[in-house]
Motif scaffolding. Structure first.
Motif, mmCIF file in Angstrom:
data_model
loop_
_atom_site.group_PDB
_atom_site.id
_atom_site.type_symbol
_atom_site.label_atom_id
_atom_site.label_comp_id
_atom_site.label_asym_id
_atom_site.label_seq_id
_atom_site.Cartn_x
_atom_site.Cartn_y
_atom_site.Cartn_z
ATOM 1 N N GLU A 127 0.825 -1.210 0.000
ATOM 2 C CA GLU A 127 0.000 0.000 0.000
ATOM 3 C C GLU A 127 0.856 1.255 0.000
ATOM 4 N N GLU A 128 2.083 1.151 0.510
ATOM 5 C CA GLU A 128 3.004 2.288 0.535
ATOM 6 C C GLU A 128 3.721 2.473 -0.793
ATOM 7 N N GLY A 129 3.502 1.558 -1.743
ATOM 8 C CA GLY A 129 4.092 1.701 -3.067
ATOM 9 C C GLY A 129 5.424 1.011 -3.274
ATOM 10 N N GLN A 130 5.811 0.159 -2.342
ATOM 11 C CA GLN A 130 7.081 -0.550 -2.461
ATOM 12 C C GLN A 130 6.821 -1.958 -3.007
ATOM 13 N N PRO A 131 7.723 -2.464 -3.858
ATOM 14 C CA PRO A 131 7.550 -3.841 -4.325
ATOM 15 C C PRO A 131 7.506 -4.811 -3.144
ATOM 16 N N VAL A 132 6.685 -5.830 -3.252
ATOM 17 C CA VAL A 132 6.541 -6.819 -2.187
ATOM 18 C C VAL A 132 7.789 -7.700 -2.116
ATOM 19 N N GLN A 133 8.309 -8.095 -3.264
ATOM 20 C CA GLN A 133 9.438 -9.015 -3.287
ATOM 21 C C GLN A 133 10.763 -8.281 -3.094
ATOM 22 N N GLU A 134 11.553 -8.771 -2.149
ATOM 23 C CA GLU A 134 12.864 -8.179 -1.856
ATOM 24 C C GLU A 134 13.781 -8.223 -3.070
ATOM 25 N N GLN A 135 13.692 -9.270 -3.873
ATOM 26 C CA GLN A 135 14.567 -9.363 -5.048
ATOM 27 C C GLN A 135 14.244 -8.278 -6.074
ATOM 28 N N VAL A 136 12.997 -7.838 -6.153
ATOM 29 C CA VAL A 136 12.622 -6.742 -7.050
ATOM 30 C C VAL A 136 13.221 -5.437 -6.526
ATOM 31 N N ILE A 137 13.136 -5.215 -5.233
ATOM 32 C CA ILE A 137 13.724 -4.012 -4.624
ATOM 33 C C ILE A 137 15.219 -3.973 -4.903
ATOM 34 N N GLN A 138 15.890 -5.086 -4.685
ATOM 35 C CA GLN A 138 17.338 -5.143 -4.915
ATOM 36 C C GLN A 138 17.680 -4.897 -6.376
ATOM 37 N N ARG A 139 16.917 -5.471 -7.286
ATOM 38 C CA ARG A 139 17.164 -5.286 -8.725
ATOM 39 C C ARG A 139 16.977 -3.818 -9.114
ATOM 40 N N VAL A 140 15.907 -3.207 -8.636
ATOM 41 C CA VAL A 140 15.647 -1.795 -8.957
ATOM 42 C C VAL A 140 16.767 -0.920 -8.413
ATOM 43 N N GLN A 141 17.153 -1.133 -7.168
ATOM 44 C CA GLN A 141 18.181 -0.294 -6.561
ATOM 45 C C GLN A 141 19.531 -0.458 -7.263
ATOM 46 N N LYS A 142 19.884 -1.677 -7.617
ATOM 47 C CA LYS A 142 21.139 -1.926 -8.331
ATOM 48 C C LYS A 142 21.114 -1.244 -9.708
ATOM 49 N N THR A 143 19.988 -1.342 -10.387
ATOM 50 C CA THR A 143 19.863 -0.714 -11.704
ATOM 51 C C THR A 143 19.908 0.803 -11.585
ATOM 52 N N LEU A 144 19.285 1.355 -10.557
ATOM 53 C CA LEU A 144 19.333 2.807 -10.356
ATOM 54 C C LEU A 144 20.758 3.282 -10.077
ATOM 55 N N ASP A 145 21.542 2.499 -9.336
ATOM 56 C CA ASP A 145 22.950 2.850 -9.117
ATOM 57 C C ASP A 145 23.656 3.027 -10.454
#
Length: 179
Positions: A148-166
């Motif tokens: 509901e806060e807008g964050q991906p549920v899966q930790e692996q998606v969060i990690q992939r997005v953050q790595k790609t943003l770097d």
């Protein structure tokens, strides 16, 4: 850096738009200015090069991309390609808007991944003289779930997005500094 993030769906609460909002929030947390343009909320008329009068939404799109140092584009995958509304938005933009700007492509697909839409999108960006970020983000299937806060549920998606943003931010800064 100023980054414009365009959500290329005409569906309310599309997962590609949720991904854009998450990426924009992540960019802002890192100290960057991130503007979201959701094409569901900012509909554009069908592109026609003969139109003499510029629509207000087109002016906003053009101004936002012109002023940006880098661009994020997100699309659902429809029939093996990007959405018509995102293609229509890009048609309003020319070399002047993308030249020497790094573009991060993202996709949200009902299947496992949206590789076709990303490949097509990168071809278009090359043709308008944008610089494709070699990394991209594709979420599909269960990976398209957000809290509901807008964050991906899966930790692996969060990690992939953050790595790609770097990677995207380093390349964008380097490219901007060279210009």
């Amino acid at each position: 850096m100023r980054i414009v993030c365009i959500a290329g769906s005409n569906r309310k609460e599309a997962t590609s738009a949720q991904l854009v909002r998450y990426v924009a929030a992540s960019l802002q947390e890192r100290g960057h200015e991130a503007k979201v343009i959701d094409l569901y909320e900012l509909p554009l008329p069908l592109y026609c090069p003969d139109d003499a009068e510029e629509h207000e939404n087109v002016k906003l799109l053009r101004e936002s991309v012109r002023e940006a140092d880098a661009v994020v584009l997100a699309t659902p995958e429809y029939h093996g390609s990007l959405s018509g509304v995102l293609k229509n938005a890009i048609d309003y933009l020319s070399f002047d808007y993308f030249n020497n700007k790094v573009v991060l492509s993202m996709s949200s697909a009902g299947g496992a991944v949206g590789v076709n839409s990303l490949t097509h999108l990168q071809t278009i960006i090359r043709n308008v003289h944008g610089i494709n970020c070699p990394e991209w983000i594709s979420i599909g299937g269960d990976a398209r779930q957000f809290t509901e806060e807008g964050q991906p549920v899966q930790e692996q998606v969060i990690q992939r997005v953050q790595k790609t943003l770097d990677y995207f931010l380093k390349l964008s800064k380097h490219t901007r500094d060279l210009a």
